[in-house]
Scaffold this motif. Sequence first.
Motif, PDB file in Angstrom:
ATOM      1  N   ARG A   1       2.166 -38.853  38.125  1.00  0.00           N
ATOM      2  CA  ARG A   1       2.912 -38.365  36.838  1.00  0.00           C
ATOM      3  C   ARG A   1       3.512 -37.107  36.758  1.00  0.00           C
ATOM      4  O   ARG A   1       4.588 -36.964  36.254  1.00  0.00           O
ATOM      5  CB  ARG A   1       1.884 -38.558  35.858  1.00  0.00           C
ATOM      6  CG  ARG A   1       2.329 -38.189  34.303  1.00  0.00           C
ATOM      7  CD  ARG A   1       1.186 -38.361  33.270  1.00  0.00           C
ATOM      8  NE  ARG A   1       0.480 -39.834  33.432  1.00  0.00           N
ATOM      9  CZ  ARG A   1       0.781 -40.707  32.845  1.00  0.00           C
ATOM     10  NH1 ARG A   1       2.043 -40.691  31.910  1.00  0.00           N
ATOM     11  NH2 ARG A   1       0.252 -41.686  32.725  1.00  0.00           N
ATOM     12  N   VAL A   2       2.815 -36.033  37.354  1.00  0.00           N
ATOM     13  CA  VAL A   2       3.535 -34.558  37.244  1.00  0.00           C
ATOM     14  C   VAL A   2       4.652 -34.379  37.923  1.00  0.00           C
ATOM     15  O   VAL A   2       5.718 -34.207  37.737  1.00  0.00           O
ATOM     16  CB  VAL A   2       2.372 -33.720  37.809  1.00  0.00           C
ATOM     17  CG1 VAL A   2       3.031 -32.261  38.076  1.00  0.00           C
ATOM     18  CG2 VAL A   2       1.331 -33.630  37.239  1.00  0.00           C
ATOM     19  N   ILE A   3       5.042 -35.148  39.231  1.00  0.00           N
ATOM     20  CA  ILE A   3       5.981 -35.221  40.114  1.00  0.00           C
ATOM     21  C   ILE A   3       7.230 -35.993  39.091  1.00  0.00           C
ATOM     22  O   ILE A   3       8.465 -35.484  39.162  1.00  0.00           O
ATOM     23  CB  ILE A   3       5.931 -35.791  41.471  1.00  0.00           C
ATOM     24  CG1 ILE A   3       4.937 -35.080  42.069  1.00  0.00           C
ATOM     25  CG2 ILE A   3       7.205 -35.954  41.983  1.00  0.00           C
ATOM     26  CD1 ILE A   3       4.699 -35.583  43.490  1.00  0.00           C
ATOM     27  N   SER A   4       6.706 -37.338  38.611  1.00  0.00           N
ATOM     28  CA  SER A   4       7.934 -37.791  37.755  1.00  0.00           C
ATOM     29  C   SER A   4       8.562 -36.989  36.642  1.00  0.00           C
ATOM     30  O   SER A   4       9.736 -36.896  36.222  1.00  0.00           O
ATOM     31  CB  SER A   4       7.330 -39.059  37.187  1.00  0.00           C
ATOM     32  OG  SER A   4       7.110 -39.717  38.191  1.00  0.00           O
ATOM     33  N   VAL A   5       7.671 -36.433  35.759  1.00  0.00           N
ATOM     34  CA  VAL A   5       7.937 -35.422  34.975  1.00  0.00           C
ATOM     35  C   VAL A   5       8.742 -34.527  35.302  1.00  0.00           C
ATOM     36  O   VAL A   5       9.586 -33.987  34.604  1.00  0.00           O
ATOM     37  CB  VAL A   5       6.617 -34.908  34.087  1.00  0.00           C
ATOM     38  CG1 VAL A   5       7.083 -33.728  33.153  1.00  0.00           C
ATOM     39  CG2 VAL A   5       5.978 -36.181  33.264  1.00  0.00           C
ATOM     40  N   TYR A   6       8.310 -33.722  36.438  1.00  0.00           N
ATOM     41  CA  TYR A   6       9.263 -32.668  36.979  1.00  0.00           C
ATOM     42  C   TYR A   6      10.527 -33.170  37.237  1.00  0.00           C
ATOM     43  O   TYR A   6      11.669 -32.346  37.046  1.00  0.00           O
ATOM     44  CB  TYR A   6       8.426 -32.304  38.502  1.00  0.00           C
ATOM     45  CG  TYR A   6       9.288 -31.316  38.985  1.00  0.00           C
ATOM     46  CD1 TYR A   6       9.752 -30.001  39.120  1.00  0.00           C
ATOM     47  CD2 TYR A   6       9.828 -32.101  40.363  1.00  0.00           C
ATOM     48  CE1 TYR A   6      10.390 -29.266  39.854  1.00  0.00           C
ATOM     49  CE2 TYR A   6      10.729 -31.004  41.019  1.00  0.00           C
ATOM     50  CZ  TYR A   6      11.174 -29.869  40.968  1.00  0.00           C
ATOM     51  OH  TYR A   6      11.789 -28.920  41.608  1.00  0.00           O
ATOM     52  N   SER A   7      10.707 -34.471  38.068  1.00  0.00           N
ATOM     53  CA  SER A   7      12.034 -34.919  38.291  1.00  0.00           C
ATOM     54  C   SER A   7      12.852 -35.093  36.929  1.00  0.00           C
ATOM     55  O   SER A   7      13.981 -35.010  37.151  1.00  0.00           O
ATOM     56  CB  SER A   7      11.826 -36.280  39.270  1.00  0.00           C
ATOM     57  OG  SER A   7      13.251 -36.801  39.123  1.00  0.00           O
ATOM     58  N   LEU A   8      11.929 -35.419  35.911  1.00  0.00           N
ATOM     59  CA  LEU A   8      12.966 -35.957  34.669  1.00  0.00           C
ATOM     60  C   LEU A   8      13.378 -34.583  34.144  1.00  0.00           C
ATOM     61  O   LEU A   8      14.654 -34.483  33.755  1.00  0.00           O
ATOM     62  CB  LEU A   8      11.911 -36.456  33.542  1.00  0.00           C
ATOM     63  CG  LEU A   8      12.566 -36.858  32.323  1.00  0.00           C
ATOM     64  CD1 LEU A   8      13.295 -38.365  32.855  1.00  0.00           C
ATOM     65  CD2 LEU A   8      11.482 -37.368  31.416  1.00  0.00           C
ATOM     66  N   ILE A   9      12.659 -33.446  34.316  1.00  0.00           N
ATOM     67  CA  ILE A   9      13.020 -32.129  33.630  1.00  0.00           C
ATOM     68  C   ILE A   9      14.128 -31.600  34.524  1.00  0.00           C
ATOM     69  O   ILE A   9      15.400 -31.277  34.004  1.00  0.00           O
ATOM     70  CB  ILE A   9      12.000 -31.107  33.961  1.00  0.00           C
ATOM     71  CG1 ILE A   9      10.781 -31.419  32.782  1.00  0.00           C
ATOM     72  CG2 ILE A   9      12.443 -29.759  33.394  1.00  0.00           C
ATOM     73  CD1 ILE A   9       9.601 -30.757  32.833  1.00  0.00           C
ATOM     74  N   ILE A  10      14.318 -31.816  35.844  1.00  0.00           N
ATOM     75  CA  ILE A  10      15.374 -31.358  36.852  1.00  0.00           C
ATOM     76  C   ILE A  10      16.603 -32.053  36.464  1.00  0.00           C
ATOM     77  O   ILE A  10      17.757 -31.623  36.457  1.00  0.00           O
ATOM     78  CB  ILE A  10      15.146 -31.581  38.349  1.00  0.00           C
ATOM     79  CG1 ILE A  10      13.893 -30.473  38.624  1.00  0.00           C
ATOM     80  CG2 ILE A  10      16.126 -31.235  38.997  1.00  0.00           C
ATOM     81  CD1 ILE A  10      13.998 -29.130  38.364  1.00  0.00           C
ATOM     82  N   GLY A  11      16.348 -33.477  36.012  1.00  0.00           N
ATOM     83  CA  GLY A  11      17.604 -34.310  35.951  1.00  0.00           C
ATOM     84  C   GLY A  11      18.249 -33.890  34.552  1.00  0.00           C
ATOM     85  O   GLY A  11      19.398 -33.813  34.571  1.00  0.00           O
ATOM     86  N   PHE A  12      17.354 -33.668  33.697  1.00  0.00           N
ATOM     87  CA  PHE A  12      17.908 -32.995  32.158  1.00  0.00           C
ATOM     88  C   PHE A  12      18.672 -31.498  32.671  1.00  0.00           C
ATOM     89  O   PHE A  12      19.781 -31.382  31.962  1.00  0.00           O
ATOM     90  CB  PHE A  12      16.940 -32.798  31.312  1.00  0.00           C
ATOM     91  CG  PHE A  12      17.530 -32.194  30.141  1.00  0.00           C
ATOM     92  CD1 PHE A  12      18.249 -32.875  29.162  1.00  0.00           C
ATOM     93  CD2 PHE A  12      17.247 -30.947  29.915  1.00  0.00           C
ATOM     94  CE1 PHE A  12      18.791 -32.154  28.146  1.00  0.00           C
ATOM     95  CE2 PHE A  12      17.671 -30.067  28.608  1.00  0.00           C
ATOM     96  CZ  PHE A  12      18.525 -30.991  27.700  1.00  0.00           C
ATOM     97  N   LEU A  13      18.103 -30.781  33.518  1.00  0.00           N
ATOM     98  CA  LEU A  13      18.537 -29.397  33.495  1.00  0.00           C
ATOM     99  C   LEU A  13      19.837 -29.286  34.137  1.00  0.00           C
ATOM    100  O   LEU A  13      20.673 -28.430  34.521  1.00  0.00           O
ATOM    101  CB  LEU A  13      17.599 -28.537  34.314  1.00  0.00           C
ATOM    102  CG  LEU A  13      16.287 -28.206  33.379  1.00  0.00           C
ATOM    103  CD1 LEU A  13      15.208 -27.225  34.283  1.00  0.00           C
ATOM    104  CD2 LEU A  13      16.750 -27.473  32.061  1.00  0.00           C
ATOM    105  N   THR A  14      19.878 -30.435  35.239  1.00  0.00           N
ATOM    106  CA  THR A  14      21.514 -30.646  36.049  1.00  0.00           C
ATOM    107  C   THR A  14      22.492 -31.591  35.249  1.00  0.00           C
ATOM    108  O   THR A  14      23.120 -30.977  34.441  1.00  0.00           O
ATOM    109  CB  THR A  14      20.943 -31.165  37.475  1.00  0.00           C
ATOM    110  OG1 THR A  14      20.192 -32.619  37.478  1.00  0.00           O
ATOM    111  CG2 THR A  14      20.044 -30.078  38.297  1.00  0.00           C
ATOM    112  N   GLY A  15      22.323 -32.823  35.797  1.00  0.00           N
ATOM    113  CA  GLY A  15      23.344 -33.633  35.243  1.00  0.00           C
ATOM    114  C   GLY A  15      23.379 -33.749  33.679  1.00  0.00           C
ATOM    115  O   GLY A  15      24.337 -33.853  32.931  1.00  0.00           O
ATOM    116  N   GLY A  16      22.061 -33.875  32.902  1.00  0.00           N
ATOM    117  CA  GLY A  16      21.910 -33.823  31.626  1.00  0.00           C
ATOM    118  C   GLY A  16      22.625 -32.746  30.694  1.00  0.00           C
ATOM    119  O   GLY A  16      23.462 -33.017  29.844  1.00  0.00           O
ATOM    120  N   LEU A  17      22.311 -31.604  31.112  1.00  0.00           N
ATOM    121  CA  LEU A  17      22.811 -30.390  30.534  1.00  0.00           C
ATOM    122  C   LEU A  17      24.116 -30.247  30.656  1.00  0.00           C
ATOM    123  O   LEU A  17      25.018 -29.820  29.906  1.00  0.00           O
ATOM    124  CB  LEU A  17      21.945 -29.200  31.079  1.00  0.00           C
ATOM    125  CG  LEU A  17      22.285 -27.765  30.314  1.00  0.00           C
ATOM    126  CD1 LEU A  17      22.040 -27.889  28.794  1.00  0.00           C
ATOM    127  CD2 LEU A  17      21.477 -26.812  30.970  1.00  0.00           C
TER     128      LEU A  17
END
Length: 313
Positions: A195-211
Amino acid sequence: MEPSNWTSPHHSTFILVGIPGLEAVHVWISIPFCSIYVLSLIGNSLLLALIKTEPTLHEPMYLFLAMLAFTDVIVSTTTVPKALCIFWYRDQVIHINACLTQIFLIHCLTTMESGFMLAMAFDRYVAICNPLRHSAILTNRAVAKIGLGIVMKGATLLGPHPFLLKWLPYCTTNVISHTYCEFMVLVKLACENTRVISVYSLIIGFLTGGLDFILIVLSYILILRAVFRLPSKEARLKSLGTCSSHVCVMLVFYTPAAFTFLSHRFGHVAPYVHILITNVYLLLPPMMNPIIYGVGTPGIRQRVLHILGIKPV
């Protein structure tokens, strides 16, 4: 190669299945894969050569485009050759280090692609909203710093991904139902709470492509506001025309990217559909970008026509 079950949490190889459910037509699927890859290499190489040799194209927009083209060549080469080996020779085994390297390159390079598109949107914003200061703001030095910053951002934010995967225990299977190694696929193969790794990946995804996407949309809102304040219809159409190629490239890139990202985490689609879409996400933009900019950008179009000996209409 038959799937295998593991009892050891540590491993040295994975097995890439290809496209599960479509194994009987792998050879036929390889034809568009190979064709798109060859077109991508030719198109992006030609684009890079044109921008390098033509002094009139040494402008911020084209320099960012060259960075995007170079990234496209690498991301295609990271995935397609191995996929073709699976389709043609059933060479499905991939070493763990090669798998993790592929994951890092794919995610790092697609993050850079998103960053270069944001840089191109910023260039259009300055060119339309503050044209008198465009050359003063986006100097060659500034363009180089922006490009280096995008590369460093991708490498820094995505660098931990392979290390997080390296030490996960994969106790049941080493079979990856995909044509290439992908971060969330390996996370789902792990036999512990991720779960922690999945949340981390989700945050990184937002900070890169999402943002990046949010900032691109914001820049185009400002661009449209400036364009519709122009006094004449001709001036408005000319300004919008300079952005049309960039908008098309963004749609080609972000539409399958959003599907891939969301379906991995929240969606439930047929495996072969998901895998085909993720391959479209990596294959289509590198092929389409040179075509879109070649057709939509007068400087590049005229230069290509000149090389081909065709007089512009």
